[in-house]
Scaffold this motif. Structure first.
Motif, PDB file in Angstrom:
ATOM      1  N   UNK A  80      48.637 -14.618  34.082  1.00 24.34           N
ATOM      2  CA  UNK A  80      50.053 -14.595  34.438  1.00 24.34           C
ATOM      3  C   UNK A  80      50.889 -15.492  33.537  1.00 24.34           C
TER       4      UNK A  80
ATOM      5  N   UNK B  84      50.756  -6.447  34.630  1.00 25.58           N
ATOM      6  CA  UNK B  84      49.878  -7.377  35.346  1.00 25.58           C
ATOM      7  C   UNK B  84      48.423  -7.086  34.986  1.00 25.58           C
TER       8      UNK B  84
ATOM      9  N   UNK C 121      45.095  -9.330  39.417  1.00 24.81           N
ATOM     10  CA  UNK C 121      46.318  -9.657  40.140  1.00 24.81           C
ATOM     11  C   UNK C 121      46.781  -8.543  41.079  1.00 24.81           C
TER      12      UNK C 121
ATOM     13  N   UNK D 273      47.163  -9.696  44.654  1.00 28.32           N
ATOM     14  CA  UNK D 273      48.319 -10.579  44.838  1.00 28.32           C
ATOM     15  C   UNK D 273      49.607  -9.765  44.907  1.00 28.32           C
ATOM     16  N   UNK D 274      49.731  -8.782  44.043  1.00 28.56           N
ATOM     17  CA  UNK D 274      50.948  -7.961  44.052  1.00 28.56           C
ATOM     18  C   UNK D 274      51.062  -7.190  45.370  1.00 28.56           C
ATOM     19  N   UNK D 275      49.939  -6.707  45.850  1.00 19.49           N
ATOM     20  CA  UNK D 275      49.960  -5.968  47.117  1.00 19.49           C
ATOM     21  C   UNK D 275      50.302  -6.911  48.268  1.00 19.49           C
ATOM     22  N   UNK D 276      49.709  -8.107  48.250  1.00 22.06           N
ATOM     23  CA  UNK D 276      49.995  -9.074  49.316  1.00 22.06           C
ATOM     24  C   UNK D 276      51.480  -9.401  49.367  1.00 22.06           C
TER      25      UNK D 276
END
Lengths: 547, 547
Positions: free
Chosen positions: B236, B259, B263, B266-269
Motif C-alpha cells: 500500500x 490494490x 488487500x 481489507x477493501x471488502x471489510x
C-alpha cells in the motif's frame, strides 16, 4: 450552460466579507457572482449568456446546511416504520399500524416503536390488539425505552414462541392465565422474535437512504457526515450503499462517511487516509466510543451522578483509547470519538494531546492529516477542559436538540454546577473550537431548524423553560447557522468548496420559507426549505400548499 | 477567469464528431470550445472574457496520454540509479558510476543495474574496479538479467561478507584464489548485501515519484494507471505516497491506483469499491498474477516452449484464480490480471466468464462494477480466445514496446504459428475489445512515442525488421493514439472527463514537437511533448533548445 440568477431576497452568505447580497448567480454547479441585483444582472448580461431567473419574492437564502452527525440509513428505516412516539391512546396506535400495513409489500415485516402504555392507562397492549388490525404479516413494535417489544400472533408463530417456550435468561415472555404469550416480550425475550426477523435487503437499505436524503433536502440539508453502520458484523454497509447510490445516480446529498473501529487495520493495510474521495463521497476518519449515554447513566463522569455512587462507564481502557487514536493519526486517519461525560471527554482530550505530542516529537512518523480530529456530542465538560478543544484543534461535533431534550435528565443527574458547562457551545466556541452541528437522527429529529431553535433559545420546541436553560450558552442565529454550514466544512476540510456562499464555491444552497435573521426566536423552528439546490441543480421544491 | 486559446495548429481531438479543429479554448480546467480559429475567437470575444493566446505555430495537439501500466515509484527510483544498460566498456560503466557518485548525499547507497560483462569482453568485473571510482559509499549494481550483483568493498563490509562466509543455498559468492569475494554475488548470494541495504525512506519515495511525474509530463502523459507496490510486505506504499503527494500539492499527474491481492479482504471489510476517489486519485481494482514472463519462460503456455518440454508456470491454481476474481467482482472490485502466455490468458478469460455467469444467475449478489475487468499484457492468445476479450467486456491492457523488445525471444520460444497471435492488438481490437496502452516502465521505457512507433510499425527503434514483425497486426497512428488516450479512459470509466478533446471534458492535453498524423512512421518515436497541460494549467514546457 445557462446561468441561474436568484434575486429579490436577502442572501445570507455567512462570508464576513459580504454578509448579505441581493442576488446570486450560479453556473456549472458553482456560485459565480454575488452582489446587488443590478450588479449580478449586468455581469451576466455582459457575458452574453442565457440565464434563468428565480424570484425569491423576499425569501431568504443561506448556504446548504450540513448535518454533521446523522445515522442516515437508520433514519430512513425509522421513517418507514410505524412511529408511535407520544401517541395518546391504544386505538390511535392501532390506527397508525393499520395505516402502515396498507403501505408495505406483501410478506414484509411491520416494524415500529416509540409507544408508551403508561399514556394508555397502564394496561400492557396485547397480540390480540395487533391481530385486529394486522393479522397477516409479522409486527414488532418496540416500547419507547427499547426494553420491551409488542408483537402479533404471526411474529410469535414465525419465532415458534408459545406456551411451552421457557423464558430466556435475562428476559420474560409475558403470559396470560393459560401460559400463552400475551404479545409483550421483555429484554432478552425480544431476541426470540428478532432472530427470525429477516435482515433488511440491499433494496430496503437503498430505499431507506433515498427517503432519508429526500427528508434532508426538504430541510435544506445538502451535506451529511455519517457514522458507520450500527451492525458491528457489517459496519461497512453504509459506505457500500452510498457507493451504490452514487453509481445509480441517486446520491443527492454529499456524504462524509466514517469507519468503524474494527476497520482501522483494513484502512491501514490499504494505505487509505481520511479525506480520500471527492466532493460527493469522501472517507472521514475512525469513529470510536469513549463512553455511553446520559439517559442510561453510562456517560462517564468525573464525579458520581447526583444521588448515586455511579460514575458511568468507559467503553475502553484509557490506554486502548490512546493507542487507537495514536495509531489512527499516525496513519493519516483522524478520529471522531463519541464522548458524553466530562470524564470521557477529558480522556479523549488527553489521548489526542498525547498523539499531538508524539507527532511533534517524531514528525516523520505522522503524515499530515487531511481532516481534523473531532469529539462527538461533547455534552458535559469540566470547565478546565473547555479551552482544550480549541487548543488541540478538535472539532466540537454537537447536536443542539440533545440539550433541550435532555434538560430534565441533565438537571437531575448532573446537578446545577455541572450543567453550567453542559451543552456549552458558546463557551466551547469562545475557547477557540469550531462547532459542527448535527442531529444524531433518528435518536432526535433530523430537522436542523429545531436544532437552530434549540441552539439559539435553549428552550424546548414548546418554549420551555421561558428564560432558556443556562441561557448564557445561547448562540446568535448567525453563529448557529455557521455551526451548521461552515463548521462542518472545516471538519471535512472543504472550506474551499462549502460553508459560505462565495464565488467559486459549490452552489449548494437553500431558499427558506422564513427569514432566520429577521424572525422571532420562537419562529426559528418553523422555518424550513422552500427550495434546495445541490451542485446548482434544484433538487427539492416545496409545493405552494406547503407539502 | 481567463480563457486560454490555442490556435494555429492541427488539434487532433480523437472525437469522431470533430476529428480535427484549428483552435481550442480552455477555462476553469475544462475544454470549453473547439472549432476554426475564427469560431473560437468569436465565441470568446462575444463572452467578453479576457483571454490568453498560445500560438501553436503549426504544432499538433492531442489529448493528454495515459500510461495504463507503469510502476511509477520504481520508475522514479530507476531514473536516480546508475543505468548501465548497453554500456559498451567497463571504463564507460565506471564513468557512469563516478558521475552518479557525485550526485548522491553522503552515506547513501549507489544503486544501479543493466550491465552486461559479455559486452566488456567476458571478464567479470570486480569490487576493486568499483573501489577505484567509489570507495566510500556502498555500491550495488545488478546485471541485466538480475541474476547477479556487482558490489564494492564497502557493501561487502556492511554485509559482513568475507572469505569465511559460506555460499548460501541457491547462490554463490565468486571468490579469488585466496577465497576472498571478488565482488560478484550470484542469485541468493545477492540477498546477503540486500539484507543490509536500507529501505528507501518516505522522502526518497516522494522524490522518486516527483521525478517520474516530471518524466511523464515531458512526454505528454497526463494520467497513469499504477499497479500496487512491488514489496509484498507493504503493497500500500504507493497509494499512501500518492495521497501524500496530493496533500502536498505535488500530484501533477492523475492516478488510478490498483490494490495488491492480499488487500482484497481489507477493501471488502471497508466496503470500498473500484472507482472510489476523484479525478486526481482514484482506486482501481485488484491486481492479480496468473503467470510469469516470456523471458524467464515462466509465462504459462498451452503447448511447450519451442524446443523444450516446459509450458511455464501458473502463479495460482485455476480454482483460486477463479474464486478470487469472483469474490472481488462480487464486492464491486474489478480485477487487472497479469497474463502473458496463452494458457494464462485462457484461464483468466474462463474465470471472468464464470464470474459473469454467476452475476447473471444471481444479479443481487453482484453490485454493478464501476470499472471493467482487464488483463495486463495479453502477450499471446490462442486464436480462438481473441474474440473473447471483447465478448466479456475485458480491457486489453497492452504495452506495445514489449512486442518489439521481445521479437527475438518470442520468435524463438513461441515459434511462428503462435507469433501470429502474439501482441495481436489489431486482432484483439477487431474482436471488440478496448485497447489501453502503457509502458510497464521501468521494465521498458516510459516514452509513449516509442510505444506508438512500435504499435504502428512493429519495428524496433532502429527500424528492424524492415517489414515489421507480423505486420498485419500494425495499428494506424490514430488507433494507437486512441489506445493511449481513449482506451485508458474506458478502463477508468472516465470517458465523460477524458480520452478526447471535447467541450466539457478536462483540459488535459499536449502540444507536440511533431505531427504524428503527418510525419513518416519512422519519425513517430522522435515526437515528444513541447508543452503539456493538466487541468488547464501548463505543467511542462520544453525549452526551445529542446531540453
Amino acid at each position: 450552460m445557462t446561468t441561474l440568477i436568484l434575486y429579490n431576497g436577502p442572501i445570507y452568505t455567512l462570508d464576513p466579507a459580504v454578509p448579505v447580497a441581493q442576488a446570486l448567480a450560479v453556473r456549472d454547479g458553482r456560485v459565480v457572482a454575488l452582489g446587488t441585483e443590478r450588479q449580478v444582472q449586468e455581469m451576466v448580461a455582459t457575458a452574453g449568456r442565457t440565464h434563468e431567473l428565480i424570484d425569491l419574492a423576499g425569501r431568504a437564502v443561506v448556504p446548504g446546511l450540513t448535518d454533521a452527525h446523522v445515522h442516515i440509513t437508520w433514519q430512513g428505516f425509522t421513517r418507514r416504520e410505524a412511529n408511535l412516539a407520544g401517541v395518546a391512546t391504544l386505538e390511535m396506535a392501532l390506527e397508525v399500524v393499520a395505516q402502515r400495513d396498507t403501505q408495505l409489500p406483501q410478506g414484509a415485516w411491520l416494524r415500529g416503536g416509540g409507544w408508551d402504555h403508561v399514556l394508555w392507562g397502564g394496561r400492557w397492549p396485547t397480540r390480540e390488539d395487533l391481530d385486529r388490525v394486522c393479522p397477516h404479516r409479522p409486527v414488532i413494535l418496540l416500547r419507547k425505552d427499547c426494553h420491551s417489544a409488542w408483537v402479533n400472533r404471526r411474529a410469535l408463530e414465525l419465532a415458534g414462541v408459545g406456551a411451552a417456550t421457557p423464558d430466556p435468561a435475562g428476559g420474560q415472555i409475558m403470559r396470560d392465565r393459560d401460559g400463552e404469550p400475551t404479545g409483550i416480550l421483555v429484554d432478552t425475550a425480544m431476541d426470540l422474535v428478532r432472530a427470525v426477523e429477516p435482515p433488511p435487503t440491499e433494496q430496503d437499505r437503498l430505499a431507506a437512504l433515498q427517503a432519508a436524503f429526500d427528508e434532508a433536502l426538504s430541510y435544506g440539508i445538502t451535506s451529511i457526515h455519517v457514522p458507520p453502520g450500527t451492525d458491528p458484523a457489517d459496519a461497512s454497509t453504509t459506505l457500500r450503499d452510498l457507493q451504490t447510490m452514487r453509481q445509480q445516480g441517486r446520491l443527492s446529498v454529499r456524504c462524509l462517511a466514517y469507519m468503524a473501529q474494527p476497520d482501522l487495520d483494513a484502512a491501514i493495510a490499504l494505505g487509505l487516509r481520511s479525506g480520500f474521495g471527492d466532493a460527493w463521497l469522501r472517507l472521514g476518519g475512525l469513529k470510536l466510543f469513549a463512553d455511553g449515554s446520559l439517559g442510561s447513566q453510562s456517560a462517564e463522569m468525573l464525579r458520581p451522578y447526583e444521588g448515586t455512587s455511579s460514575t458511568g462507564l468507559a467503553m475502553m481502557p484509557p490506554e486502548v483509547l490512546e493507542a487507537t487514536i495514536r495509531r489512527a493519526n499516525a496513519h493519516g486517519i483522524s478520529v471522531a470519538v463519541h464522548a458524553i461525560g466530562d470524564a470521557a471527554n477529558r480522556k479523549v482530550l488527553d489521548a489526542i494531546e498525547r498523539a499531538i505530542h508524539d507527532r511533534q516529537a517524531q514528525p516523520e512518523a505522522f503524515p499530515a492529516m487531511a481532516l481534523p480530529n473531532r469529539i462527538e456530542h461533547v455534552q458535559v465538560l469540566h470547565p478546565a477542559d473547555i479551552p482544550r478543544l480549541g487548543q488541540l484543534g478538535i472539532i466540537a461535533s454537537m447536536q443542539p436538540i440533545h440539550c433541550t431534550s435532555d434538560i430534565t435528565a441533565a438537571s437531575r443527574l448532573w446537578g446545577e454546577e455541572r450543567c453550567h458547562s453542559a451543552y456549552a457551545w458558546r463557551s466551547v466556541q469562545a475557547g477557540g473550537a469550531t462547532l459542527a452541528f448535527g442531529s444524531d437522527a433518528p435518536v432526535e429529529t433530523m430537522n436542523p431548524w429545531l436544532g437552530i431553535h434549540a441552539a439559539v433559545t435553549r428552550q424546548r420546541p414548546d418554549g420551555t423553560p421561558a428564560d432558556g436553560w443556562y441561557a448564557e450558552q445561547c448562540l446568535t442565529v448567525e453563529e448557529a447557522l455557521r455551526a451548521y454550514c461552515y463548521g462542518p466544512a472545516v471538519a471535512s476540510a472543504e472550506t474551499a468548496l462549502k460553508g459560505t456562499l462565495t464565488p467559486g464555491k459549490l452552489a449548494d444552497l437553500v431558499v427558506l420559507t422564513g427569514d432566520p435573521l429577521q424572525c422571532r426566536a420562537d419562529e426559528l423552528g418553523a422555518i424550513t426549505a422552500a427550495m434546495t439546490l445541490v451542485d446548482g441543480q434544484v433538487v427539492f421544491e416545496r409545493s405552494s400548499s406547503g407539502g
